[in-house]
Scaffold this motif. Structure first.
Motif, PDB file in Angstrom:
ATOM      1  N   SER A   1      43.233  -3.302  35.126  1.00  0.00           N
ATOM      2  CA  SER A   1      43.895  -2.324  35.116  1.00  0.00           C
ATOM      3  C   SER A   1      43.053  -1.283  34.918  1.00  0.00           C
ATOM      4  N   LEU A   2      42.119  -1.586  34.076  1.00  0.00           N
ATOM      5  CA  LEU A   2      41.250  -0.337  32.753  1.00  0.00           C
ATOM      6  C   LEU A   2      39.733  -0.091  33.342  1.00  0.00           C
ATOM      7  N   ALA A   3      39.597  -1.756  33.812  1.00  0.00           N
ATOM      8  CA  ALA A   3      38.230  -1.394  34.107  1.00  0.00           C
ATOM      9  C   ALA A   3      38.224  -0.784  35.458  1.00  0.00           C
ATOM     10  N   PRO A   4      38.410  -1.521  36.652  1.00  0.00           N
ATOM     11  CA  PRO A   4      38.671  -0.679  38.256  1.00  0.00           C
ATOM     12  C   PRO A   4      38.800   0.431  37.625  1.00  0.00           C
ATOM     13  N   GLN A   5      39.311   0.853  36.898  1.00  0.00           N
ATOM     14  CA  GLN A   5      38.817   3.041  36.995  1.00  0.00           C
ATOM     15  C   GLN A   5      37.852   3.267  36.389  1.00  0.00           C
ATOM     16  N   LYS A   6      37.114   2.866  35.987  1.00  0.00           N
ATOM     17  CA  LYS A   6      34.950   3.195  35.300  1.00  0.00           C
ATOM     18  C   LYS A   6      34.659   3.915  35.690  1.00  0.00           C
ATOM     19  N   THR A   7      33.779   4.268  36.357  1.00  0.00           N
ATOM     20  CA  THR A   7      33.227   5.152  37.370  1.00  0.00           C
ATOM     21  C   THR A   7      31.801   4.461  37.803  1.00  0.00           C
ATOM     22  N   ALA A   8      31.105   4.247  36.577  1.00  0.00           N
ATOM     23  CA  ALA A   8      30.022   4.754  36.348  1.00  0.00           C
ATOM     24  C   ALA A   8      29.264   3.852  37.592  1.00  0.00           C
ATOM     25  N   LEU A   9      27.854   4.101  38.462  1.00  0.00           N
ATOM     26  CA  LEU A   9      27.188   3.602  39.408  1.00  0.00           C
ATOM     27  C   LEU A   9      26.207   3.375  39.065  1.00  0.00           C
ATOM     28  N   MET A  10      24.915   2.464  40.071  1.00  0.00           N
ATOM     29  CA  MET A  10      24.220   2.158  39.339  1.00  0.00           C
ATOM     30  C   MET A  10      23.240   3.669  40.031  1.00  0.00           C
TER      31      MET A  10
ATOM     32  N   ASP B   1      22.476  -8.090  45.445  1.00  0.00           N
ATOM     33  CA  ASP B   1      21.915  -7.925  44.415  1.00  0.00           C
ATOM     34  C   ASP B   1      21.743  -9.316  44.016  1.00  0.00           C
ATOM     35  N   ASN B   2      21.748 -10.305  44.687  1.00  0.00           N
ATOM     36  CA  ASN B   2      21.988 -11.362  44.893  1.00  0.00           C
ATOM     37  C   ASN B   2      21.484 -12.304  46.024  1.00  0.00           C
ATOM     38  N   LEU B   3      20.438 -12.904  45.296  1.00  0.00           N
ATOM     39  CA  LEU B   3      19.526 -13.707  45.814  1.00  0.00           C
ATOM     40  C   LEU B   3      20.562 -14.675  46.768  1.00  0.00           C
ATOM     41  N   GLN B   4      21.199 -15.469  46.239  1.00  0.00           N
ATOM     42  CA  GLN B   4      22.027 -16.319  47.462  1.00  0.00           C
ATOM     43  C   GLN B   4      23.119 -16.204  47.375  1.00  0.00           C
ATOM     44  N   VAL B   5      23.920 -15.480  47.122  1.00  0.00           N
ATOM     45  CA  VAL B   5      25.231 -15.025  47.962  1.00  0.00           C
ATOM     46  C   VAL B   5      24.448 -14.236  48.758  1.00  0.00           C
TER      47      VAL B   5
ATOM     48  N   GLN C   1      16.067  -5.356  38.161  1.00  0.00           N
ATOM     49  CA  GLN C   1      15.258  -5.414  37.138  1.00  0.00           C
ATOM     50  C   GLN C   1      13.749  -6.036  37.782  1.00  0.00           C
ATOM     51  N   GLY C   2      13.555  -5.983  38.510  1.00  0.00           N
ATOM     52  CA  GLY C   2      12.465  -6.901  38.665  1.00  0.00           C
ATOM     53  C   GLY C   2      11.989  -8.489  38.523  1.00  0.00           C
TER      54      GLY C   2
END
Length: 235
Positions: free
Chosen positions: A101-110, A188-192, A210-211
């Motif tokens: 419930s809590l984590a998806p409400q966080k709003t930090a973006l790259m 961000d994921n090479l394989q996926v 991160q290069g």
């Protein structure tokens, strides 16, 4: 020069939505709320290290179809807590419920996400293809201000197929009214994300802040979002 692309398909977690920051904030809040440092006799950083290793391994199994959504959710915290000693199963279940419930409400973006999307919105139709769970991904999009930028939200658990399988890319193209030639997958994921799109015949942008070194050759590789409009909107 007019871009050959009309549709941009983005991954969500780790690409636009800052999964590490948001997840850690939620875990720190709950670890303190449940007084787990004393119950488990383990500092929170030790718990986070164990949890992330277990969570990453289970997500890999989920993408490969070897564990279900319910198994992933149940096992990640159970295994993490039990690696430090016994803990009441009801406490673990409640912790998981509150985290979801809590984590998806966080709003930090790259960094630079909103600026990049705002610049591209006038020129492209944009969509999301994610291996995340639909109910949580919708909360993330709404709470972080990302939702207005996107038309199609294609979630793996709704379709029953995970990236990098071609079926999820093909289904997203169909729902968006797009085709392989006028579409670009960004993640961000090479394989996926990158190899999954390439194997479907879709050009790709590897977002690699991160290069990290690798041997693949995506259509484009960037480290900061400011590079994407510069590439797509070049005169």
């Amino acid at each position: 020069m007019k871009s050959k692309y009309q549709h941009l398909f983005f991954d969500l977690d780790h690409t636009l939505w800052d999964f590490e920051t948001n997840s850690q904030e939620a875990l720190l809040d709950l670890y303190q709320r449940y007084d787990l440092e004393h119950q488990l006799n383990a500092p929170v950083q030790d718990f986070l290290k164990a949890y992330y290793q277990i969570n990453d391994a289970l997500w890999k199994l989920y993408r490969e179809g070897k564990v279900s959504k319910a198994e992933l959710r149940h096992q990640r915290f159970q295994k993490a807590f039990h690696s430090f000693g016994p803990l009441d199963e009801l406490v673990i279940a409640k912790f998981e419920e509150e985290y979801m419930s809590l984590a998806p409400q966080k709003t930090a973006l790259m960094p630079g996400t909103l600026e990049m999307l705002s610049e591209l919105k006038e020129h492209f139709t944009m969509h999301i293809i994610t291996n995340g769970f639909e109910e949580t991904q919708k909360v993330k999009l709404q709470g972080s201000g990302l939702a207005p930028f996107f038309e199609v939200l294609m979630c793996s658990d709704t379709l029953g197929v995970n990236k990098p399988e071609s079926k999820i890319f093909v289904s997203a193209l169909k729902e968006a009214g797009a085709n392989r030639k006028n579409s670009l997958m960004i993640g961000d994921n090479l394989q996926v994300d990158i190899l999954g799109a390439r194997n479907t015949g879709i050009d790709q942008v590897y977002y690699n802040p991160q290069g990290e070194s690798h041997n693949e050759k995506p259509t484009l590789e960037i480290r900061h979002w400011s590079e994407l409009p510069a590439y797509l909107l070049q005169a």
